[in-house]
Design an enzyme around this catalytic site. Structure first.
Site, PDB file in Angstrom:
ATOM      1  N   LYS A  83       0.848  -1.193   0.000  1.00  0.00           N
ATOM      2  CA  LYS A  83       0.000   0.000   0.000  1.00  0.00           C
ATOM      3  C   LYS A  83       0.887   1.249   0.000  1.00  0.00           C
ATOM      4  O   LYS A  83       1.816   1.343   0.815  1.00  0.00           O
ATOM      5  CB  LYS A  83      -0.867   0.012   1.265  1.00  0.00           C
ATOM      6  CG  LYS A  83      -2.357   0.137   1.053  1.00  0.00           C
ATOM      7  CD  LYS A  83      -3.049   0.241   2.402  1.00  0.00           C
ATOM      8  CE  LYS A  83      -4.534   0.206   2.250  1.00  0.00           C
ATOM      9  NZ  LYS A  83      -5.241   0.410   3.521  1.00  0.00           N
TER      10      LYS A  83
HETATM   11  O1  G3P Z   1      -7.793   1.006   5.842  1.00  0.00           O
HETATM   12  C1  G3P Z   1      -8.191   1.917   4.888  1.00  0.00           C
HETATM   13  C2  G3P Z   1      -9.515   2.549   5.215  1.00  0.00           C
HETATM   14  O2  G3P Z   1     -10.540   1.604   5.048  1.00  0.00           O
HETATM   15  C3  G3P Z   1      -9.581   3.125   6.597  1.00  0.00           C
HETATM   16  O3  G3P Z   1     -10.686   3.934   6.660  1.00  0.00           O
HETATM   17  O4  G3P Z   1     -11.764   5.958   7.593  1.00  0.00           O
HETATM   18  O5  G3P Z   1     -12.101   3.713   8.688  1.00  0.00           O
HETATM   19  O6  G3P Z   1      -9.883   4.847   8.878  1.00  0.00           O
HETATM   20  P1  G3P Z   1     -11.123   4.643   8.036  1.00  0.00           P
END
Ligand code: G3P
Length: 216
Positions: A83
């Site tokens: 990533k």
């Molecule tokens: O891991 C990537 C993404 O899905 C994280 O999103 O906003 O839940 O931190 P968030």
């Protein structure tokens, strides 16, 4: 549509992977930091729990070091997806890693223009963050629609991985729009199969069956 688990919780991944419905896993530095494990051990264990892509994020901010970290992460297992953030340096790193047949997930995407550049850099996956756009008053699903339609128009192979998913409605909308993947927390996975009418209908079936005295 593929379903990835957005988690670095080994127990949770193990439990949900037994369903056979989890096609991959995504982690990020925040999730990894909360795991309490060494990063290499964490990713090693996850790559053994699922056969599909496992995203492991670089933490460098410059392309040369991102590339070195990405090469190191890719050596952990064949299903590691490196990533990289959607930055100038991240795009340069993506271009090099992709040219070496390393799977790359370009993350922290918040615009179609960013997604177009990620595809040009050879990204395997693009991760538009739906929930974080919603959090600041935009409609994250509009971005998913824009990317899916634009990639389709230009026959771009990069897979749209809807990320930052907050609830089952996001999954429903991402599926309707044609996202290739959703990456979801365990909590959202459990929302997908739960429905009160299923529960009440099953209870009624069981009640009638038990009354009947019938056996299979
Ligand atoms: O891991 C990537 C993404 O899905 C994280 O999103 O906003 O839940 O931190 P968030």
């Amino acid at each position: 549509m593929m379903i990835f688990l957005d988690s670095a919780d080994i127990k949770e991944i193990e439990e949900l992977a037994t369903t056979g419905l989890i096609d991959g896993v995504t982690t990020n530095p925040s999730l990894a930091a909360a795991s309490g494990m060494s990063f290499s051990e964490l990713i090693t264990q996850i790559t053994k729990l699922v056969t599909g892509p496992v995203s492991a994020e670089v933490t460098a901010l410059d392309a040369p070091t991102m590339i070195a970290q990405g090469r190191k992460l890719a050596k952990i297992a064949s299903n590691v997806t490196v990533k990289v953030p959607l930055t100038f340096e991240g795009l340069k790193a993506c271009k090099v890693l992709a040219s070496e047949d390393i799977l790359v997930n370009v993350t922290l995407c918040f615009s179609l223009n960013q997604a177009i550049l990620a595809a040009k850099a050879g990204a395997t996956f693009i991760s538009p963050f739906v929930g974080r756009l919603d959090d600041c008053g935009a409609d994250g699903m509009n971005l998913i629609e824009d990317i899916v339609n634009t990639y389709e128009k230009y026959e771009i192979d990069t897979l749209v991985l809807a990320a930052s998913i907050r609830h089952s409605q996001h999954v429903y909308e991402a599926a309707r729009l044609g996202a290739d993947v959703v990456t979801i927390p365990g909590k959202v996975f459990r929302q997908l199969y739960n429905h009160p009418l299923t529960d009440s209908g099953l209870a009624a079936f069981m009640k009638d069956w038990q009354k009947s005295g019938l056996k299979i």
